[in-house]
Design a protein around this motif. Sequence first.
Motif, PDB file in Angstrom:
ATOM      1  N   TYR A 150      20.354 -35.781   7.276  1.00  0.00           N
ATOM      2  CA  TYR A 150      20.825 -36.148   5.950  1.00  0.00           C
ATOM      3  C   TYR A 150      20.120 -35.323   4.878  1.00  0.00           C
ATOM      4  O   TYR A 150      20.756 -34.836   3.933  1.00  0.00           O
ATOM      5  N   VAL A 151      18.797 -35.131   5.053  1.00  0.00           N
ATOM      6  CA  VAL A 151      18.038 -34.311   4.100  1.00  0.00           C
ATOM      7  C   VAL A 151      18.530 -32.869   4.125  1.00  0.00           C
ATOM      8  O   VAL A 151      18.726 -32.232   3.090  1.00  0.00           O
ATOM      9  N   ILE A 152      18.745 -32.353   5.348  1.00  0.00           N
ATOM     10  CA  ILE A 152      19.256 -30.980   5.476  1.00  0.00           C
ATOM     11  C   ILE A 152      20.629 -30.855   4.824  1.00  0.00           C
ATOM     12  O   ILE A 152      20.927 -29.892   4.116  1.00  0.00           O
ATOM     13  N   LYS A 153      21.480 -31.881   5.058  1.00  0.00           N
ATOM     14  CA  LYS A 153      22.821 -31.872   4.454  1.00  0.00           C
ATOM     15  C   LYS A 153      22.718 -31.865   2.942  1.00  0.00           C
ATOM     16  O   LYS A 153      23.447 -31.128   2.259  1.00  0.00           O
ATOM     17  N   ASP A 154      21.799 -32.698   2.391  1.00  0.00           N
ATOM     18  CA  ASP A 154      21.628 -32.722   0.940  1.00  0.00           C
ATOM     19  C   ASP A 154      21.192 -31.361   0.419  1.00  0.00           C
ATOM     20  O   ASP A 154      21.679 -30.880  -0.627  1.00  0.00           O
TER      21      ASP A 154
END
Length: 266
Positions: free
Chosen positions: A57-61
Motif C-alpha cells: 500500500y505504501v509503495i502504491k501510494d
Amino acid sequence: MENIYVNIEELKPVSPKHSTNCSDKKTQRGPWSLYLGFTVFLCVFLFAGLIILGVLYVIKDNLTAKRNLLNANLTKELESLSEHNRKLHDSVAELSAIKVNLTELLQTSNNKLSSMTEERDLLNANLAKLRCLFEPKKMCHGEWKMFSCSCYFFSKESGSWDKGRQDCRNKGAELVVINSPEEQMFLFNVTKNYMWIGLNDREVEGTLKWVDGTPLTLQYWTENQPDNGGGVNTNEDCVHTGHRHTPAWNDLPCTNSLPWICEKLP
C-alpha cells in the motif's frame, strides 16, 4: 505356611491405574496441540500478510504520487509546448502576411519598372526616327532593306517566334513593329510569304502588344482573326503577316515554324 503363601499372593503387583490415565490424557491432548499450532501459524501468516499489504500500500501510494507528479509535469510541458506552437503559428502568419505584402510591392515595382522601360524604349525609338529624318544620308547595308528611317531584314530561315526574335536581337534589331499602312504595304510588297512580326498576346490572352511594349492601334487582321485557334487550339499567341498572300495578319501558335522580319535603325 499356607498363610505365608497367601500373603505372597496378596502381595503380587497390580497394574497401576495412574499410568493408564496419563497415557489417555496424552492421547486426548494431541488434537488440541495441533489446533493450537495451526492457530499460531495462521496468526503469524495473517500478520505477515498484513505487513506485506501495508508495504504494498505504501509503495502504491508512492507510485501514485510519482505518477501524479509526472502527469502534472507533462501537463505543464504540453501547455508550454502548445503556447510555443501558438506563438510560432502567429509568427508564421505574420511572416506570411509580410511576404505577401513584399511580393505585391515587388510585383508593383516590377510592373512600374517594366512600364518605364517600355516607355524609355519607345521614346528612344521615336527620337531615333526623328533624328533619322534629319540624317537622310544613312543607309542600310548587306541584305537589309531601307524604308523610311528603318532597315528591314527578311530571313530565309524558318523557326519559332522566339527563335526569330532571338535572331533579330543577335543582329542588333528586333522583330518588326508596324506603325503605318505604308510600312505594312512595304513589307507585303517585299515578300508575300507568312512571316513572323513582333506582335503577341503571351502575357495576357487577348491583349496584344508589340515587342517594344506599345499597344496595338493600327490593325490589319484577315477576316475573323485573331481567333486563338477557333476553339481547337488555345495557344495561338503570336502573329504573322502575309496571311493567304494578302497584306493581312493571323495568329498562330508561337512554336510554328515561319521566317521572320527584323527591324532596326540604320
